[in-house]
Every structure is written in C-alpha cells, then in structure tokens.
Scaffold this motif. Structure first.
Motif, mmCIF file in Angstrom:
data_model
loop_
_atom_site.group_PDB
_atom_site.id
_atom_site.type_symbol
_atom_site.label_atom_id
_atom_site.label_comp_id
_atom_site.label_asym_id
_atom_site.label_seq_id
_atom_site.Cartn_x
_atom_site.Cartn_y
_atom_site.Cartn_z
ATOM 1 N N THR A 197 -10.496 19.406 14.684
ATOM 2 C CA THR A 197 -10.797 20.612 13.915
ATOM 3 C C THR A 197 -9.668 21.618 14.014
ATOM 4 O O THR A 197 -9.304 22.259 13.009
ATOM 5 C CB THR A 197 -12.106 21.238 14.428
ATOM 6 O OG1 THR A 197 -13.174 20.289 14.272
ATOM 7 C CG2 THR A 197 -12.441 22.499 13.655
ATOM 8 N N ALA A 252 -6.802 20.350 11.800
ATOM 9 C CA ALA A 252 -7.121 20.525 10.386
ATOM 10 C C ALA A 252 -7.136 21.989 9.989
ATOM 11 O O ALA A 252 -6.696 22.352 8.889
ATOM 12 C CB ALA A 252 -8.478 19.876 10.071
ATOM 13 N N THR A 303 -12.023 8.459 5.504
ATOM 14 C CA THR A 303 -11.666 8.671 6.904
ATOM 15 C C THR A 303 -11.783 7.396 7.718
ATOM 16 O O THR A 303 -10.896 7.061 8.519
ATOM 17 C CB THR A 303 -12.565 9.759 7.504
ATOM 18 O OG1 THR A 303 -12.442 10.951 6.733
ATOM 19 C CG2 THR A 303 -12.170 10.049 8.941
ATOM 20 N N SER A 313 -9.555 15.831 6.696
ATOM 21 C CA SER A 313 -10.272 17.104 6.784
ATOM 22 C C SER A 313 -9.411 18.290 6.373
ATOM 23 O O SER A 313 -9.944 19.371 6.099
ATOM 24 C CB SER A 313 -10.779 17.318 8.211
ATOM 25 O OG SER A 313 -11.626 16.271 8.626
ATOM 26 N N VAL A 325 -16.288 21.235 9.704
ATOM 27 C CA VAL A 325 -15.362 20.133 9.970
ATOM 28 C C VAL A 325 -15.626 19.540 11.351
ATOM 29 O O VAL A 325 -15.580 18.315 11.534
ATOM 30 C CB VAL A 325 -13.909 20.628 9.854
ATOM 31 C CG1 VAL A 325 -12.930 19.578 10.356
ATOM 32 C CG2 VAL A 325 -13.579 20.973 8.405
ATOM 33 N N ALA A 342 -16.476 15.777 12.278
ATOM 34 C CA ALA A 342 -15.559 15.031 13.139
ATOM 35 C C ALA A 342 -16.301 14.351 14.286
ATOM 36 O O ALA A 342 -15.985 13.210 14.659
ATOM 37 C CB ALA A 342 -14.490 15.978 13.693
#
Length: 293
Positions: free
Chosen positions: A101, A104, A137, A163, A217, A221
C-alpha cells in the motif's frame, strides 16, 4: 498567527488527544472501531514471540490433535501449533498489505500530481496507467514468482504495480480540481514557483483522498496475498501465512476444522478492520457526510 500556533500546540498535547478519544468514538465510530481492531491485530502479531510459541516445531506424535492448553487451536498435519502459526501469519499479511500500500500510494501520488498539474504529460501517463490496470494481479504475481522464485519482496511488487493506477487516477482528478481554484491562481499571479504551489496547495488537498484510497488498497492487498499464498505463488510454504495455512488444511476440514477456520477468521477480521477504517476516513473527510458536524 500566535493564536493559531497556540491552538495547534494545544491540539497536539497528549492530554487533549486522550480526552478526544471518546469524542472520536461518538462522532466517527467506524474509524474508532476499525482502528481499534487493526491495532489489536498489529499488537497481537508483534508480540507473538512472547505468548504464541514456536510455529515451526513439528511433532510427528501430535498430528491433527484437538485444542489443548499446549496448542489452543490444535495442531496441523505436521504436528505444528496452529495458534502459533496463525499469530505469526498475521505478520506476513500485515507486512505485505502495508508495504504494498505504501509503494502504491507514493507512486500513485507522484504520478497523479504530475499528470494532473503538468498537462503535457497527462495523456501519455494516463494511457500507461490504463495499460497497467488491465494486468491481473494474480497472473502478474505468478509470472514474477516463476521468474524469480517466491518471496515477500516480489509479492509486494506484484501487488503494488496493479494497485498504483487507481491511486494515480484519483489523485489526478483531485489535482485537476484544485489547480483551477482561485487561491492557486492567486499564488501563480504572485510569482510562486511550482514546488511551492505543489507543497502548499496541491499536496494538502490530495492527502485525505489518498488516505481513504490507501485503506481500500490495503484491504485488497491482504486478500490478494492470502489468495496467492493459497495458490502457491505467495510466500514459501515454510513461512506461516494465512493463505498457505488455509491451503494446507482444506483436506482435513472434517477432522480438524480449526486448522482452516482460525486463519480464515483472523483474515476476515483484519480485512473488516481495514475496510471499516477506510469507510470511517471517507466519512470523516467528506464535508457532506452526516457524521461531520
């Protein structure tokens, strides 16, 4: 200015922060609940060596045993402590979720600000982001693992890359709105340079939506890491992870159901906490929210 500085220092005092917790729970219960649950998960994961035991010790004489005082959730098919592996597995999910995260968010922030403010780069950057959004992904992670081997680092990269475009598009939309506001135009007319405008005007308006997007996100994840570990494309099987624990215990569901339900419930609680925190942050930063008073 002196009054403003004094109020800022007063708001930062520990006593005021503690006294504001009940008010936060009343005004923003989702933030309080989600943040509290997530804090408990983080504390339980970090303090696992103190109370959980060793997750790697195998005992061939204690295969698939029922819960006991030595193993609260029983043992798995190799005689390992399921409770210890569940607590240590939280570390993998949290590390992968938080680091992917962060990557991203930082990449999306820089790309979004660049595309939104420097219009000559906008079309090219957004088309690249559209291309990245089309990459699944799980397929990307499987391809990278096949090339480099399983590991936490490659897992973080595989989750962060797809992401990033959604974060970049969100920040771009915020920047496009903010750059047309009168105070930004006044700063430009006053001779302010680009770095100062970005730091003083653009970035502060981008942080609240970035925080909300980062929570979404992070939840995705954590789920993606569990799915990849379940498929064998995540962390190595020797490292306890909720995903590979569920994968290895699904064959013994009728004999030792806690082997599957323990990591599954912990995964659900963690994702729920992150989602509640994200929804609460959205309500907190949205001036049209009914919770905002």
């Amino acid at each position: 200015m002196a009054l403003l500085a004094a109020s800022i220092h007063a708001e930062e005092s520990p006593a005021l922060r503690i006294s504001s917790l009940p008010r936060l729970a009343v005004r923003h219960p989702l933030v309080f609940t989600g943040g509290g649950l997530l804090t408990l998960v983080i504390v339980a994961a970090l303090s696992a060596p103190v109370y959980a035991g060793d997750p790697m010790i195998m005992d061939p004489f204690k295969l698939l045993q029922s819960p006991s005082t030595q193993a609260w959730f029983g043992t798995d098919s190799l005689g390992r402590n399921v409770f210890a592996r569940t607590m240590y597995g939280a570390r993998i999910s949290l590390v992968v979720g938080l680091l992917s995260t962060m990557v991203a968010a930082l990449a999306g922030l820089m790309i979004g600000v660049t595309a939104g403010y420097i219009r000559s780069f906008d079309n090219f950057i957004m088309r690249v982001m559209d291309g990245l959004m089309s990459i699944p992904t799980i397929l990307l992670a499987i391809a990278l693992v096949a090339l480099t081997g399983p590991g936490i680092g490659i897992l973080i990269v595989a989750i962060a890359i797809p992401s990033t475009p959604s974060t970049a598009r969100l920040i771009r939309s915020v920047v496009l709105s903010v750059r047309e506001r009168p105070y930004v135009e006044a700063a430009l007319c006053g001779g302010a340079r680009l770095p100062r405008i970005l730091w003083r005007h653009i970035l502060p308006s981008s942080i609240p939506p970035l925080m909300v997007q980062s929570a979404n996100v992070c939840a995705g994840a954590i789920l993606t890491e569990a799915a990849l570990s379940f498929l064998g494309a995540g962390v190595p099987p020797s490292i306890p992870s909720w995903g590979n624990m569920i994968a290895s215990s699904r064959l013994y569901l009728s004999i030792a159901p806690l082997n599957l339900f323990a990591p599954g419930i912990c995964l659900a609680i963690t994702v729920l906490a992150v989602n509640l925190l994200g929804d609460g942050l959205r309500d907190m930063f949205d001036p049209r929210s009914k919770q905002r008073r």
